[in-house]
Motif scaffolding. Structure first.
Motif, short mmCIF file in Angstrom:
data_model
loop_
_atom_site.label_atom_id
_atom_site.label_comp_id
_atom_site.label_asym_id
_atom_site.label_seq_id
_atom_site.Cartn_x
_atom_site.Cartn_y
_atom_site.Cartn_z
N MET A 1 0.82 -1.21 0.00
CA MET A 1 0.00 0.00 0.00
C MET A 1 0.86 1.27 0.00
O MET A 1 0.46 2.28 -0.56
N LEU A 2 2.04 1.20 0.60
CA LEU A 2 2.97 2.33 0.48
C LEU A 2 3.39 2.51 -0.97
O LEU A 2 3.44 3.63 -1.49
N ASP A 3 3.68 1.38 -1.64
CA ASP A 3 4.06 1.44 -3.05
C ASP A 3 2.93 2.01 -3.90
O ASP A 3 3.15 2.88 -4.76
N GLU A 4 1.71 1.55 -3.65
CA GLU A 4 0.55 2.01 -4.42
C GLU A 4 0.31 3.51 -4.22
O GLU A 4 -0.15 4.20 -5.14
N ALA A 5 0.61 4.00 -3.03
CA ALA A 5 0.42 5.42 -2.73
C ALA A 5 1.56 6.28 -3.24
O ALA A 5 1.50 7.51 -3.17
N GLY A 6 2.61 5.65 -3.78
CA GLY A 6 3.74 6.41 -4.29
C GLY A 6 4.60 7.01 -3.19
O GLY A 6 5.24 8.05 -3.39
N ILE A 7 4.64 6.34 -2.03
CA ILE A 7 5.41 6.84 -0.89
C ILE A 7 6.70 6.04 -0.76
O ILE A 7 6.67 4.81 -0.61
N GLN A 8 7.82 6.71 -0.82
CA GLN A 8 9.11 6.04 -0.64
C GLN A 8 9.31 5.70 0.83
O GLN A 8 8.89 6.44 1.72
N TYR A 9 9.99 4.58 1.08
CA TYR A 9 10.19 4.17 2.47
C TYR A 9 11.47 3.35 2.60
O TYR A 9 12.02 2.84 1.62
N HIS A 10 11.93 3.23 3.84
CA HIS A 10 13.12 2.45 4.18
C HIS A 10 12.68 1.34 5.12
O HIS A 10 11.96 1.58 6.09
N VAL A 11 13.11 0.12 4.85
CA VAL A 11 12.75 -1.03 5.68
C VAL A 11 13.78 -1.23 6.79
O VAL A 11 14.99 -1.31 6.52
N ILE A 12 13.31 -1.29 8.02
CA ILE A 12 14.16 -1.64 9.15
C ILE A 12 14.02 -3.15 9.33
O ILE A 12 12.98 -3.64 9.78
N SER A 13 15.03 -3.88 8.96
CA SER A 13 14.96 -5.34 8.90
C SER A 13 14.71 -5.96 10.26
O SER A 13 15.16 -5.46 11.30
N LYS A 14 13.98 -7.08 10.25
CA LYS A 14 13.72 -7.83 11.49
C LYS A 14 15.01 -8.39 12.08
O LYS A 14 15.06 -8.77 13.25
N THR A 15 16.09 -8.46 11.27
CA THR A 15 17.37 -8.94 11.77
C THR A 15 18.15 -7.84 12.48
O THR A 15 19.16 -8.11 13.13
N MET A 16 17.70 -6.61 12.35
CA MET A 16 18.34 -5.48 13.03
C MET A 16 17.70 -5.34 14.41
O MET A 16 16.74 -4.60 14.60
N LEU A 17 18.23 -6.06 15.39
CA LEU A 17 17.58 -6.18 16.68
C LEU A 17 17.99 -5.10 17.69
O LEU A 17 17.19 -4.68 18.51
N ALA A 18 19.22 -4.66 17.63
CA ALA A 18 19.71 -3.67 18.61
C ALA A 18 19.08 -2.31 18.35
O ALA A 18 19.09 -1.82 17.22
N LEU A 19 18.54 -1.71 19.40
CA LEU A 19 17.93 -0.39 19.27
C LEU A 19 18.93 0.63 18.76
O LEU A 19 18.58 1.50 17.94
N GLU A 20 20.17 0.54 19.21
CA GLU A 20 21.21 1.48 18.77
C GLU A 20 21.42 1.40 17.26
O GLU A 20 21.65 2.42 16.60
N GLU A 21 21.34 0.18 16.73
CA GLU A 21 21.53 -0.01 15.29
C GLU A 21 20.36 0.58 14.51
O GLU A 21 20.54 1.22 13.48
N ARG A 22 19.16 0.38 15.02
CA ARG A 22 17.97 0.94 14.37
C ARG A 22 18.01 2.47 14.40
O ARG A 22 17.70 3.13 13.42
N LEU A 23 18.37 2.99 15.55
CA LEU A 23 18.47 4.44 15.70
C LEU A 23 19.50 5.03 14.73
O LEU A 23 19.24 6.04 14.07
N ALA A 24 20.64 4.36 14.63
CA ALA A 24 21.70 4.85 13.74
C ALA A 24 21.24 4.84 12.29
O ALA A 24 21.54 5.77 11.53
N MET A 25 20.49 3.81 11.89
CA MET A 25 20.00 3.74 10.51
C MET A 25 19.09 4.92 10.20
O MET A 25 19.23 5.60 9.17
N VAL A 26 18.13 5.18 11.09
CA VAL A 26 17.19 6.29 10.87
C VAL A 26 17.94 7.62 10.83
O VAL A 26 17.69 8.45 9.94
N LEU A 27 18.84 7.82 11.76
CA LEU A 27 19.56 9.09 11.81
C LEU A 27 20.46 9.30 10.60
O LEU A 27 20.60 10.42 10.11
N ASN A 28 21.07 8.22 10.10
CA ASN A 28 21.91 8.34 8.91
C ASN A 28 21.09 8.79 7.71
O ASN A 28 21.51 9.65 6.94
N VAL A 29 19.89 8.21 7.55
CA VAL A 29 19.01 8.61 6.44
C VAL A 29 18.56 10.05 6.64
O VAL A 29 18.54 10.86 5.71
#
Length: 218
Positions: A174-202
Motif C-alpha cells: 500500500m505504500l508502493d501504491e500510494a507512491g510513498i518512498q520508504y526504508h525497511v528496518i529489517s527484522k534482523t536489526m535487533l539492537a535499538l542502537e543499530e535501528r536508531l543509527a539507521m534512521v539518523l543516517n538517512v
C-alpha cells in the motif's frame, strides 16, 4: 531555526515502533545534539500512542478489530481522524516524529475489514492530505518477525508469524501504491542502537541534501 522532514515509523503491531520513536526523541533532546543546540533544526514534536488513546477514549478493545467488522471499521475511521488532527496541529508549530501514520488505520481496515472500507478511507480528505505529507517526509517501516513479540493486554496480537508477515507485506504494497518512498528496518536489526543509527543516517543525509538544494537556489 529550520524545520526538518517529518519522520514516520510505521508497520505491523509489536515491531518496536514506539520504542524507536522514544529513542529518536531522546537523541534530539540530548545536550550533545549539535543539530538542535546549534540551531540547525527545531526540536521535534513526538506523536505516539494515537491508536491506544482512541481505544481508551471510545471504549474499544483490540479484540473488537477481529470480532466485529463494523466495530473495526468504526475504530479505524476514528484513528485516521485522530492522526489527521494531531498531524495538522503539530505541523503548524514545527516538525514531528510519529510512531504511526495516517496510512496505518487504512492498512488495518483492508486487512481486517475489507477493500470497500479501505478504499473509502483512501478517498477521504484526511488521507489525501496526509499522503502528500508522507511523500515529503521520511518513512521507515519496521519489518515483522522480531523476537520480542508479547501480549501486553492492549495491543492487537497476530494469529501467527505468517499472519504477521502478511500484514507487513500489505503495508509495503500500500505504500508502493500510494507512491510513498520508504526504508525497511529489517527484522534482523535487533539492537535499538543499530535501528536508531539507521534512521539518523538517512535523516542526516536528507538534511544535507536539502541544505545543498537551498544553497543552489540562492
Amino acid at each position: 531555526m529550520a524545520d526538518a522532514k517529518n519522520i514516520y515509523i510505521v508497520g505491523a503491531q509489536c515491531t518496536g515502533k514506539t520504542t524507536l520513536a522514544d529513542a529518536l526523541s531522546k537523541f534530539f533532546e540530548s545536550p550533545k545534539n549539535h543539530y538542535l543546540h546549534e540551531g540547525a533544526v527545531s526540536k521535534p514534536y513526538i506523536i505516539k500512542e494515537v491508536a491506544r488513546n482512541v481505544l481508551r477514549e471510545h471504549k474499544f478493545t483490540a479484540s473488537d478489530i477481529t470480532s466485529s467488522k463494523s466495530r473495526a471499521a468504526q475504530l479505524q475511521r476514528l484513528i485516521l481522524a485522530a492522526q489527521y488532527r494531531i498531524e495538522r496541529e503539530t505541523q503548524r508549530n514545527g516538525w514531528f516524529i510519529s510512531d504511526r501514520s495516517a496510512l496505518d488505520p487504512i492498512v488495518y481496515a483492508r486487512f481486517y475489514v475489507g477493500d470497500a472500507t479501505a478504499n473509502e478511507m483512501m478517498n477521504s480528505e484526511e488521507w489525501l492530505e496526509m499522503r502528500e505529507h508522507m511523500k515529503q517526509g521520511l518513512v521507515f517501516i519496521c519489518e515483522s518477525g522480531v523476537p520480542w513479540l508479547f501480549d501486553d493486554g492492549t495491543r492487537l496480537m497476530p494469529d501467527d508469524v505468517s499472519d504477521w508477515a502478511k500484514f507487513h507485506n500489505l503495508f509495503c504494497k500500500m505504500l508502493d501504491e500510494a507512491g510513498i518512498q520508504y526504508h525497511v528496518i529489517s527484522k534482523t536489526m535487533l539492537a535499538l542502537e543499530e535501528r536508531l543509527a539507521m534512521v539518523l543516517n538517512v535523516w542526516k543525509e536528507g538534511e544535507s541534501n536539502e541544505t545543498s538544494l537551498q544553497m543552489r537556489d540562492m
